[in-house]
Design an enzyme around this catalytic site. Sequence first.
Site, PDB file in Angstrom:
ATOM      1  N   PRO A  11       4.950  31.276  -7.235  1.00 23.13           N
ATOM      2  CA  PRO A  11       4.750  32.413  -6.341  1.00 23.13           C
ATOM      3  C   PRO A  11       4.011  32.075  -5.046  1.00 23.13           C
ATOM      4  O   PRO A  11       3.070  31.283  -5.051  1.00 23.13           O
ATOM      5  CB  PRO A  11       3.942  33.405  -7.182  1.00 23.13           C
ATOM      6  CG  PRO A  11       3.361  32.597  -8.279  1.00 23.13           C
ATOM      7  CD  PRO A  11       4.325  31.487  -8.546  1.00 23.13           C
ATOM      8  N   ASN A  12       4.482  32.714  -3.995  1.00 21.49           N
ATOM      9  CA  ASN A  12       3.887  32.653  -2.643  1.00 21.49           C
ATOM     10  C   ASN A  12       4.089  31.319  -1.938  1.00 21.49           C
ATOM     11  O   ASN A  12       3.711  31.170  -0.778  1.00 21.49           O
ATOM     12  CB  ASN A  12       2.383  33.007  -2.687  1.00 21.49           C
ATOM     13  CG  ASN A  12       2.162  34.397  -3.240  1.00 21.49           C
ATOM     14  OD1 ASN A  12       2.762  35.345  -2.734  1.00 21.49           O
ATOM     15  ND2 ASN A  12       1.359  34.540  -4.263  1.00 21.49           N
ATOM     16  N   ARG A  19       1.416  31.040   5.324  1.00 22.29           N
ATOM     17  CA  ARG A  19       0.326  31.401   4.413  1.00 22.29           C
ATOM     18  C   ARG A  19      -0.894  30.494   4.590  1.00 22.29           C
ATOM     19  O   ARG A  19      -0.809  29.279   4.367  1.00 22.29           O
ATOM     20  CB  ARG A  19       0.865  31.246   2.992  1.00 22.29           C
ATOM     21  CG  ARG A  19      -0.133  31.489   1.917  1.00 22.29           C
ATOM     22  CD  ARG A  19       0.432  31.060   0.581  1.00 22.29           C
ATOM     23  NE  ARG A  19      -0.536  31.349  -0.451  1.00 22.29           N
ATOM     24  CZ  ARG A  19      -0.500  30.821  -1.665  1.00 22.29           C
ATOM     25  NH1 ARG A  19       0.461  29.993  -1.999  1.00 22.29           N
ATOM     26  NH2 ARG A  19      -1.436  31.134  -2.530  1.00 22.29           N
ATOM     27  N   TYR A  24      -3.333  25.439   3.271  1.00 23.69           N
ATOM     28  CA  TYR A  24      -2.088  24.853   2.750  1.00 23.69           C
ATOM     29  C   TYR A  24      -1.299  24.057   3.790  1.00 23.69           C
ATOM     30  O   TYR A  24      -0.265  23.470   3.449  1.00 23.69           O
ATOM     31  CB  TYR A  24      -1.210  25.964   2.158  1.00 23.69           C
ATOM     32  CG  TYR A  24      -1.883  26.692   1.012  1.00 23.69           C
ATOM     33  CD1 TYR A  24      -2.202  26.007  -0.156  1.00 23.69           C
ATOM     34  CD2 TYR A  24      -2.234  28.036   1.108  1.00 23.69           C
ATOM     35  CE1 TYR A  24      -2.848  26.646  -1.206  1.00 23.69           C
ATOM     36  CE2 TYR A  24      -2.869  28.687   0.062  1.00 23.69           C
ATOM     37  CZ  TYR A  24      -3.180  27.994  -1.090  1.00 23.69           C
ATOM     38  OH  TYR A  24      -3.814  28.613  -2.127  1.00 23.69           O
ATOM     39  N   ASN A  75       4.700  22.875  -8.761  1.00 25.46           N
ATOM     40  CA  ASN A  75       3.555  23.588  -8.184  1.00 25.46           C
ATOM     41  C   ASN A  75       3.723  25.031  -8.615  1.00 25.46           C
ATOM     42  O   ASN A  75       4.523  25.774  -8.043  1.00 25.46           O
ATOM     43  CB  ASN A  75       3.526  23.462  -6.655  1.00 25.46           C
ATOM     44  CG  ASN A  75       2.277  24.113  -6.072  1.00 25.46           C
ATOM     45  OD1 ASN A  75       1.595  24.900  -6.741  1.00 25.46           O
ATOM     46  ND2 ASN A  75       1.971  23.807  -4.812  1.00 25.46           N
ATOM     47  N   ALA A  78      -0.435  30.308  -8.365  1.00 21.96           N
ATOM     48  CA  ALA A  78      -1.514  30.944  -9.135  1.00 21.96           C
ATOM     49  C   ALA A  78      -1.223  31.012 -10.628  1.00 21.96           C
ATOM     50  O   ALA A  78      -2.151  31.100 -11.438  1.00 21.96           O
ATOM     51  CB  ALA A  78      -1.792  32.345  -8.585  1.00 21.96           C
ATOM     52  N   GLU A  99       2.044  18.034 -12.326  1.00 21.32           N
ATOM     53  CA  GLU A  99       1.513  19.251 -11.710  1.00 21.32           C
ATOM     54  C   GLU A  99       0.995  18.890 -10.321  1.00 21.32           C
ATOM     55  O   GLU A  99       0.211  17.955 -10.189  1.00 21.32           O
ATOM     56  CB  GLU A  99       0.371  19.752 -12.606  1.00 21.32           C
ATOM     57  CG  GLU A  99      -0.438  20.878 -12.029  1.00 21.32           C
ATOM     58  CD  GLU A  99      -1.699  21.167 -12.865  1.00 21.32           C
ATOM     59  OE1 GLU A  99      -1.923  20.523 -13.914  1.00 21.32           O
ATOM     60  OE2 GLU A  99      -2.471  22.033 -12.427  1.00 21.32           O
ATOM     61  N   HIS A 101      -0.638  20.362  -6.544  1.00 19.02           N
ATOM     62  CA  HIS A 101      -1.212  21.417  -5.704  1.00 19.02           C
ATOM     63  C   HIS A 101      -1.510  20.823  -4.337  1.00 19.02           C
ATOM     64  O   HIS A 101      -2.071  19.721  -4.252  1.00 19.02           O
ATOM     65  CB  HIS A 101      -2.513  21.958  -6.304  1.00 19.02           C
ATOM     66  CG  HIS A 101      -2.318  22.470  -7.692  1.00 19.02           C
ATOM     67  ND1 HIS A 101      -1.746  23.690  -7.950  1.00 19.02           N
ATOM     68  CD2 HIS A 101      -2.557  21.897  -8.897  1.00 19.02           C
ATOM     69  CE1 HIS A 101      -1.644  23.845  -9.258  1.00 19.02           C
ATOM     70  NE2 HIS A 101      -2.131  22.774  -9.849  1.00 19.02           N
ATOM     71  N   ARG A 108     -12.462  24.782  -4.851  1.00 19.72           N
ATOM     72  CA  ARG A 108     -12.282  26.132  -4.301  1.00 19.72           C
ATOM     73  C   ARG A 108     -12.962  27.161  -5.233  1.00 19.72           C
ATOM     74  O   ARG A 108     -13.976  26.849  -5.834  1.00 19.72           O
ATOM     75  CB  ARG A 108     -10.790  26.391  -4.098  1.00 19.72           C
ATOM     76  CG  ARG A 108     -10.156  25.396  -3.097  1.00 19.72           C
ATOM     77  CD  ARG A 108      -8.693  25.675  -2.880  1.00 19.72           C
ATOM     78  NE  ARG A 108      -8.478  27.023  -2.353  1.00 19.72           N
ATOM     79  CZ  ARG A 108      -7.291  27.643  -2.351  1.00 19.72           C
ATOM     80  NH1 ARG A 108      -6.227  27.031  -2.850  1.00 19.72           N
ATOM     81  NH2 ARG A 108      -7.180  28.847  -1.845  1.00 19.72           N
TER      82      ARG A 108
HETATM   83  C1  DQA Z   1      -1.794  26.024  -5.061  1.00 18.14           C
HETATM   84  C2  DQA Z   1      -3.212  26.371  -5.529  1.00 18.14           C
HETATM   85  C3  DQA Z   1      -3.224  27.674  -6.310  1.00 18.14           C
HETATM   86  O1  DQA Z   1      -4.553  28.006  -6.696  1.00 18.14           O
HETATM   87  C4  DQA Z   1      -2.690  28.807  -5.461  1.00 18.14           C
HETATM   88  O2  DQA Z   1      -2.656  30.001  -6.207  1.00 18.14           O
HETATM   89  C5  DQA Z   1      -1.381  28.498  -4.861  1.00 18.14           C
HETATM   90  C6  DQA Z   1      -1.159  27.166  -4.294  1.00 18.14           C
HETATM   91  C7  DQA Z   1      -1.775  24.782  -4.148  1.00 18.14           C
HETATM   92  O3  DQA Z   1      -0.688  24.256  -3.911  1.00 18.14           O
HETATM   93  O4  DQA Z   1      -2.829  24.364  -3.650  1.00 18.14           O
HETATM   94  O5  DQA Z   1      -0.498  29.350  -4.778  1.00 18.14           O
HETATM   95  O6  DQA Z   1      -1.002  25.724  -6.212  1.00 18.14           O
END
Ligand code: DQA
Length: 146
Positions: A11-12, A19, A24, A75, A78, A99, A101, A108
Site C-alpha cells: 500500500p501507498n 509521497r 522515500y 516491500n 505498512a 524484505e 524498505h 523511525r
Molecule cells: C516502507 C516503510 C513502512 O513503514 C511504510 O509504511 C511504507 C514504506 C519503506 O519502504 O520504507 O509504506 O516500507
Amino acid sequence: MYGKIMLIHGPNLNMLGIRQPEIYGTTTLSEIESLMEKKADEAGVLLECFQSNSEGALIDAIQSTYRRADGIILNAGAYTHYSYAIRDAIASVMVPTVEVHLSDIHSREDFRRISVIEPVCVRQICGMGVDGYIAALEELMRNHVR
Ligand code: DQA
C-alpha cells in the site's frame, strides 16, 4: 533465462515520487520497476512486477509464486508491521523472500521497528533507498535462484 523473481509492492507505494519525498525519495514506482527489469535482464532472470493497496491482492500475488517463482522481493509497506496474513502467505509458498524498505524502519516511529514478516524472510534490507532493491536481487541471485 533460467529463473523468475516477483517484485511486490504494498500500500501507498504507488505514490512514490509524490509521497513524503524527504523520507522515500523522488523515484517513482514505475522507475523502480524499470530499473529492476533492466537489472534482472542483465542477471538473466525474469522479473514480474505487482503492486496493490489491498492485503488480499498481495496475498494472492504471494500465493501465485508457489512453484512458479524462485524468489520474491517484497516491500509490504505498512502491512510489514502488522499483517500476520501476509507473513503466513510467505511461509506457505516457501519461496525465498527478501524484505525491502526504502527508509530505515529501525530509526523511525516505534511501530515501524517491528516487522512481523522478518522471521519468514531470508533477509531484511532497509534504509538503502532504491539501491536496496538491487541488493535484494543480488542476494536472491547469489544464494537462492537456480
Ligand atoms: C516502507 C516503510 C513502512 O513503514 C511504510 O509504511 C511504507 C514504506 C519503506 O519502504 O520504507 O509504506 O516500507
